[in-house]
Design a protein around this motif. Structure first.
Motif, PDB file in Angstrom:
ATOM      1  N   ARG A 100      -8.970  -2.646   8.531  1.00  0.00           N
ATOM      2  CA  ARG A 100      -9.322  -3.795   7.790  1.00  0.00           C
ATOM      3  C   ARG A 100      -9.122  -4.980   8.717  1.00  0.00           C
ATOM      4  O   ARG A 100      -9.886  -5.986   8.840  1.00  0.00           O
ATOM      5  N   VAL A 157      -2.638   5.078   5.413  1.00  0.00           N
ATOM      6  CA  VAL A 157      -2.541   3.821   5.174  1.00  0.00           C
ATOM      7  C   VAL A 157      -2.517   2.846   6.338  1.00  0.00           C
ATOM      8  O   VAL A 157      -3.230   1.884   6.477  1.00  0.00           O
ATOM      9  N   SER A 189     -10.062   5.266   4.370  1.00  0.00           N
ATOM     10  CA  SER A 189      -9.300   5.729   3.400  1.00  0.00           C
ATOM     11  C   SER A 189      -9.691   7.103   2.798  1.00  0.00           C
ATOM     12  O   SER A 189      -9.019   8.253   3.106  1.00  0.00           O
ATOM     13  N   GLU A 230       0.849  -1.126  -0.052  1.00  0.00           N
ATOM     14  CA  GLU A 230       0.054   0.070  -0.028  1.00  0.00           C
ATOM     15  C   GLU A 230       0.857   1.163   0.029  1.00  0.00           C
ATOM     16  O   GLU A 230       1.846   1.263   0.819  1.00  0.00           O
ATOM     17  N   LEU A 231       0.615   2.086  -0.781  1.00  0.00           N
ATOM     18  CA  LEU A 231       1.435   3.537  -0.912  1.00  0.00           C
ATOM     19  C   LEU A 231       0.688   4.320  -0.495  1.00  0.00           C
ATOM     20  O   LEU A 231      -0.527   4.683  -0.430  1.00  0.00           O
ATOM     21  N   THR A 232       1.520   5.564   0.005  1.00  0.00           N
ATOM     22  CA  THR A 232       0.904   6.849   0.155  1.00  0.00           C
ATOM     23  C   THR A 232       0.811   7.578  -0.789  1.00  0.00           C
ATOM     24  O   THR A 232       1.445   7.070  -2.048  1.00  0.00           O
ATOM     25  N   ALA A 235     -12.238  -0.628   4.940  1.00  0.00           N
ATOM     26  CA  ALA A 235     -10.958   0.018   4.796  1.00  0.00           C
ATOM     27  C   ALA A 235     -10.923   1.218   3.654  1.00  0.00           C
ATOM     28  O   ALA A 235     -10.250   2.144   3.964  1.00  0.00           O
ATOM     29  N   ASP A 271      -8.561   3.141  -3.178  1.00  0.00           N
ATOM     30  CA  ASP A 271      -9.515   4.202  -2.871  1.00  0.00           C
ATOM     31  C   ASP A 271      -9.717   5.154  -4.148  1.00  0.00           C
ATOM     32  O   ASP A 271      -9.061   5.005  -5.079  1.00  0.00           O
ATOM     33  N   ARG A 296      -6.228   2.669   7.755  1.00  0.00           N
ATOM     34  CA  ARG A 296      -7.217   1.401   6.989  1.00  0.00           C
ATOM     35  C   ARG A 296      -6.732   0.344   7.160  1.00  0.00           C
ATOM     36  O   ARG A 296      -7.503  -0.680   7.151  1.00  0.00           O
ATOM     37  N   GLN A 297      -5.194  -0.059   7.238  1.00  0.00           N
ATOM     38  CA  GLN A 297      -4.879  -1.373   7.587  1.00  0.00           C
ATOM     39  C   GLN A 297      -5.240  -1.763   8.980  1.00  0.00           C
ATOM     40  O   GLN A 297      -5.660  -3.144   9.125  1.00  0.00           O
ATOM     41  N   VAL A 341      -6.527  -2.394  -1.323  1.00  0.00           N
ATOM     42  CA  VAL A 341      -7.560  -1.353  -1.304  1.00  0.00           C
ATOM     43  C   VAL A 341      -6.928  -0.339  -2.295  1.00  0.00           C
ATOM     44  O   VAL A 341      -5.938   0.038  -2.694  1.00  0.00           O
TER      45      VAL A 341
END
Lengths: 121, 140
Positions: B28, B21, B49, A20-22, B45, A56, B24-25, A54
């Motif tokens: 989840r 991040v 976000s 997951e990336l910012t 999640a 978004d 949401r982790q 995810v």
């Protein structure tokens, strides 16, 4: 600083987003991808999201923008491996992403770009 | 929003995009531990976000609190995202598709609402609480 490896194979750029990336990391990835694509004159770019849990609205917008940007550079943009839960979440949110060409797997996307009878560009 | 006694599981300060991040982790993971399906985990999640990103866009910083609760035969997982920003002027308008005072797509709040069972906004200048809830029936 971009931390996603961008690989070059058969005139195609391949990147798999596995963590997951910012927002900043997504933007530096985008910038490096566009620079590499410009320097290497590729047939296409394939982004694999098969391990991404995810997506978004921000990530979706970046992917959608990338499609347009890469196509403007004259290359194809292919997305593959969208998870079932991610696809339903995107549609429920209202992110249709119909502009993006998607494939079930990296292999199918790669074969599509490398096949000789490809009527696409 | 204090209608029931909540059991706080975790809390994440929201100061930079890395915290989106992390929030949401954790959300989840809590949904997974509470027995929600993969699809519900993803929706929850994603909703977290969207809302935590709003905090960074409109209020600079805030906190994301995660709770569990049992009420009327339902097991709930709740995320309360709190900030001290200017507040949401017109919550009803903010909930409509395509409306944005920032530079987004206007899908954050209305999109998040469609992903979860409940989304409540309690906003005054100086304190905004957005509460998102997923719930499932518990038998026996």
């Amino acid at each position: 600083m971009n931390k996603i490896p961008i690989l070059y194979l058969n005139s195609i750029l391949i990147a798999s987003i596995q963590t997951e990336l910012t927002d900043e990391e997504v933007l530096s990835f985008q910038s490096e991808l566009l620079t590499k694509n410009n320097n290497l004159l590729t047939k296409g770019v394939i982004i694999d999201v098969s391990t991404l849990d995810v997506i978004d609205s921000y990530m979706a917008k970046v992917l959608s923008d990338l499609t347009t940007m890469v196509k403007l550079q004259g290359s194809a943009f292919l997305l593959c491996g969208v998870k079932p839960a991610v696809s339903s979440t995107l549609v429920d949110m209202g992110m249709m992403l119909t502009k993006i060409d998607t494939f079930q797997s990296l292999e199918k996307a790669f074969n599509f770009l490398t096949s000789n009878d490809r009527k696409y560009q | 929003m204090d209608k029931y006694c909540l059991n706080e599981i975790d809390s994440v300060p929201i100061k930079c995009t890395q915290d989106i991040v992390i929030s949401r982790q954790k959300g989840r993971e809590l949904a997974r531990k509470s027995g929600f399906s993969v699809s519900e985990q993803t929706r929850f999640a994603t909703a977290i976000s969207e809302i935590t990103r709003n905090v960074l866009t409109y209020a600079t910083e805030g906190d994301c609190h995660l709770f569990e609760n049992n009420l009327d035969g339902y097991h709930m997982v709740i995320a309360q995202i709190v900030d001290q920003g200017p507040g949401i002027d017109n919550p009803k308008l903010a909930m409509s598709d395509g409306y944005s005072t920032g530079h987004g797509l206007g899908l954050g709040l209305p999109g998040a609402k469609r992903l979860v069972h409940e989304l409540n906004i309690d906003s005054t200048p100086g304190k905004t609480i957005v509460e998102i809830i997923i719930k499932r029936r518990v038998y026996g």
